[in-house]
Design a protein around this motif. Sequence first.
Motif, PDB file in Angstrom:
ATOM      1  N   MET A   1      55.503  42.708  38.918  1.00 23.08           N
ATOM      2  CA  MET A   1      54.675  42.110  40.141  1.00 23.08           C
ATOM      3  C   MET A   1      53.798  40.964  39.130  1.00 23.08           C
ATOM      4  SD  MET A   1      51.189  43.405  41.943  1.00 23.08           S
ATOM      5  CE  MET A   1      51.978  44.965  42.141  1.00 23.08           C
ATOM      6  N   ARG A   2      53.754  39.809  39.644  1.00 21.69           N
ATOM      7  CA  ARG A   2      52.845  38.749  39.175  1.00 21.69           C
ATOM      8  C   ARG A   2      51.609  39.043  39.835  1.00 21.69           C
ATOM      9  NH1 ARG A   2      53.522  33.454  40.609  1.00 21.69           N
ATOM     10  NH2 ARG A   2      52.965  32.712  38.555  1.00 21.69           N
ATOM     11  N   ILE A   3      50.635  38.984  38.811  1.00 21.86           N
ATOM     12  CA  ILE A   3      49.062  39.385  39.248  1.00 21.86           C
ATOM     13  C   ILE A   3      48.189  37.980  38.976  1.00 21.86           C
ATOM     14  CG2 ILE A   3      47.126  40.584  38.782  1.00 21.86           C
ATOM     15  CD1 ILE A   3      49.121  43.332  38.465  1.00 21.86           C
ATOM     16  N   ALA A   4      47.462  37.365  39.913  1.00 22.30           N
ATOM     17  CA  ALA A   4      46.751  36.058  39.437  1.00 22.30           C
ATOM     18  C   ALA A   4      45.244  37.035  39.010  1.00 22.30           C
ATOM     19  CB  ALA A   4      46.664  35.471  40.764  1.00 22.30           C
ATOM     20  N   PHE A   5      44.884  36.172  37.979  1.00 24.26           N
ATOM     21  CA  PHE A   5      43.669  36.405  37.335  1.00 24.26           C
ATOM     22  C   PHE A   5      42.797  35.151  37.411  1.00 24.26           C
ATOM     23  CE2 PHE A   5      45.803  40.145  35.585  1.00 24.26           C
ATOM     24  CZ  PHE A   5      44.754  41.266  35.258  1.00 24.26           C
ATOM     25  N   LEU A   6      41.930  35.267  38.360  1.00 20.66           N
ATOM     26  CA  LEU A   6      41.111  33.945  38.475  1.00 20.66           C
ATOM     27  C   LEU A   6      39.899  33.781  37.697  1.00 20.66           C
ATOM     28  CD1 LEU A   6      40.975  31.263  40.246  1.00 20.66           C
ATOM     29  CD2 LEU A   6      39.645  32.553  42.135  1.00 20.66           C
ATOM     30  N   SER A   7      39.745  32.763  37.081  1.00 23.84           N
ATOM     31  CA  SER A   7      38.490  32.585  36.342  1.00 23.84           C
ATOM     32  C   SER A   7      38.260  31.073  36.319  1.00 23.84           C
ATOM     33  CB  SER A   7      38.845  32.895  34.630  1.00 23.84           C
ATOM     34  OG  SER A   7      37.811  32.713  33.906  1.00 23.84           O
ATOM     35  N   ALA A   8      36.954  31.011  36.181  1.00 18.96           N
ATOM     36  CA  ALA A   8      36.170  29.457  35.992  1.00 18.96           C
ATOM     37  C   ALA A   8      36.684  28.907  34.529  1.00 18.96           C
ATOM     38  CB  ALA A   8      34.870  29.424  36.346  1.00 18.96           C
ATOM     39  N   PRO A   9      36.581  27.812  34.304  1.00 21.25           N
ATOM     40  CA  PRO A   9      36.815  27.222  32.874  1.00 21.25           C
ATOM     41  C   PRO A   9      35.673  27.937  31.690  1.00 21.25           C
ATOM     42  CG  PRO A   9      36.869  25.624  34.196  1.00 21.25           C
ATOM     43  CD  PRO A   9      36.394  26.448  34.983  1.00 21.25           C
ATOM     44  N   GLU A  10      34.496  28.315  32.439  1.00 20.35           N
ATOM     45  CA  GLU A  10      33.696  28.728  31.323  1.00 20.35           C
ATOM     46  C   GLU A  10      32.857  30.087  32.062  1.00 20.35           C
ATOM     47  OE1 GLU A  10      30.832  27.064  29.170  1.00 20.35           O
ATOM     48  OE2 GLU A  10      31.942  25.496  28.471  1.00 20.35           O
ATOM     49  N   GLY A  11      32.306  30.838  31.282  1.00 21.02           N
ATOM     50  CA  GLY A  11      31.597  32.161  31.911  1.00 21.02           C
ATOM     51  C   GLY A  11      32.207  33.386  32.156  1.00 21.02           C
ATOM     52  N   VAL A  12      33.425  33.387  32.069  1.00 24.68           N
ATOM     53  CA  VAL A  12      34.202  35.026  32.268  1.00 24.68           C
ATOM     54  C   VAL A  12      33.615  35.821  31.188  1.00 24.68           C
ATOM     55  CG1 VAL A  12      36.289  34.489  30.961  1.00 24.68           C
ATOM     56  CG2 VAL A  12      36.174  36.146  32.790  1.00 24.68           C
ATOM     57  N   GLU A  13      33.390  37.192  31.468  1.00 25.57           N
ATOM     58  CA  GLU A  13      33.265  38.059  30.639  1.00 25.57           C
ATOM     59  C   GLU A  13      34.475  38.716  29.772  1.00 25.57           C
ATOM     60  OE1 GLU A  13      30.724  40.669  28.411  1.00 25.57           O
ATOM     61  OE2 GLU A  13      30.032  39.128  29.816  1.00 25.57           O
ATOM     62  N   GLN A  14      34.668  38.341  28.828  1.00 27.83           N
ATOM     63  CA  GLN A  14      35.893  38.599  27.927  1.00 27.83           C
ATOM     64  C   GLN A  14      36.523  39.504  28.233  1.00 27.83           C
ATOM     65  OE1 GLN A  14      36.808  36.156  24.383  1.00 27.83           O
ATOM     66  NE2 GLN A  14      37.803  37.850  23.492  1.00 27.83           N
ATOM     67  N   VAL A  15      35.891  40.818  28.127  1.00 28.14           N
ATOM     68  CA  VAL A  15      36.527  42.399  28.228  1.00 28.14           C
ATOM     69  C   VAL A  15      36.893  42.598  29.583  1.00 28.14           C
ATOM     70  CG1 VAL A  15      34.274  43.161  28.400  1.00 28.14           C
ATOM     71  CG2 VAL A  15      36.036  44.477  27.388  1.00 28.14           C
ATOM     72  N   GLU A  16      36.321  41.634  30.674  1.00 25.73           N
ATOM     73  CA  GLU A  16      36.829  42.067  31.879  1.00 25.73           C
ATOM     74  C   GLU A  16      37.772  40.922  32.506  1.00 25.73           C
ATOM     75  OE1 GLU A  16      32.189  43.109  33.420  1.00 25.73           O
ATOM     76  OE2 GLU A  16      32.941  41.412  34.153  1.00 25.73           O
ATOM     77  N   ALA A  64      48.807  32.023  46.759  1.00 27.35           N
ATOM     78  CA  ALA A  64      48.512  33.518  46.888  1.00 27.35           C
ATOM     79  C   ALA A  64      49.875  34.092  47.249  1.00 27.35           C
ATOM     80  CB  ALA A  64      47.552  33.850  47.998  1.00 27.35           C
ATOM     81  N   ASP A  65      50.646  33.426  48.025  1.00 25.23           N
ATOM     82  CA  ASP A  65      52.028  34.381  48.405  1.00 25.23           C
ATOM     83  C   ASP A  65      52.969  34.414  47.049  1.00 25.23           C
ATOM     84  OD1 ASP A  65      53.050  31.730  48.341  1.00 25.23           O
ATOM     85  OD2 ASP A  65      53.537  31.612  50.194  1.00 25.23           O
ATOM     86  N   SER A  66      52.571  33.523  45.891  1.00 26.82           N
ATOM     87  CA  SER A  66      53.583  33.834  44.696  1.00 26.82           C
ATOM     88  C   SER A  66      52.816  34.987  43.912  1.00 26.82           C
ATOM     89  CB  SER A  66      53.715  32.803  44.052  1.00 26.82           C
ATOM     90  OG  SER A  66      52.322  32.141  43.447  1.00 26.82           O
ATOM     91  N   PHE A  67      51.967  35.618  44.329  1.00 20.84           N
ATOM     92  CA  PHE A  67      51.317  36.841  43.768  1.00 20.84           C
ATOM     93  C   PHE A  67      51.461  38.080  44.258  1.00 20.84           C
ATOM     94  CE2 PHE A  67      49.454  32.775  41.942  1.00 20.84           C
ATOM     95  CZ  PHE A  67      49.739  33.064  40.592  1.00 20.84           C
ATOM     96  N   GLY A  68      51.550  39.252  43.622  1.00 15.20           N
ATOM     97  CA  GLY A  68      51.264  40.487  44.402  1.00 15.20           C
ATOM     98  C   GLY A  68      50.012  40.994  44.620  1.00 15.20           C
TER      99      GLY A  68
END
Length: 180
Positions: A1-16, A64-68
């Motif tokens: 399954m393709r899973i989208a992980f959505l993040s802004a260019p800055e500010g994502v908590e790396q471990v999350e 969205a329809d290209s991701f599970g």
Amino acid sequence: MRIAFLSAPEGVEQVELTEPWQAAKDAGHEPVLVSTQSGEIQGFNHLDKADTFPVDEVVGEASADSFGGLVLPGGVANPDFLRTDEKAVAFVKAFFDQGRPVAAICHAPWTLIEADVVRGRVLTSWPSLQTDLRNAGATWVDEQVKVCDHGNNVLVTSRKPDDLQAFSETYLAEFAKAGG
């Protein structure tokens, strides 16, 4: 399954981002990093810059329809940036409209509030979001991981990095049940 992980260019908590991403890979899925801009995103260890990660798809061109399923990592700044981007909010809302599973950790439910998809749901988050979530019509609980099967899709939420193992195990199990 393709899973989208959505993040802004800055500010994502790396471990999350990295722990749920690796769990998806280990389970045989294809994680795809989606962002509001092409290039790279900047990870953070709380307030300190960490690693960068290459963007696979730009949210305005992704569907969205290209991701599970969809995973929303936290960090304070990440969802704050995402909730001000119309295309990112529409992308998130599309998963709910299409009945696809979504997982969000820490501050990520801010983006869910902006997409107007928390009303009537029971979820958890970083504790400082509980008033925002209640004001948006959700019921907030202080639990390591919460699964809310509401209507036509599943939402998995967790509070913080300490919950990552349970978060990853649960979201992968729920995404598999949803048809992935």
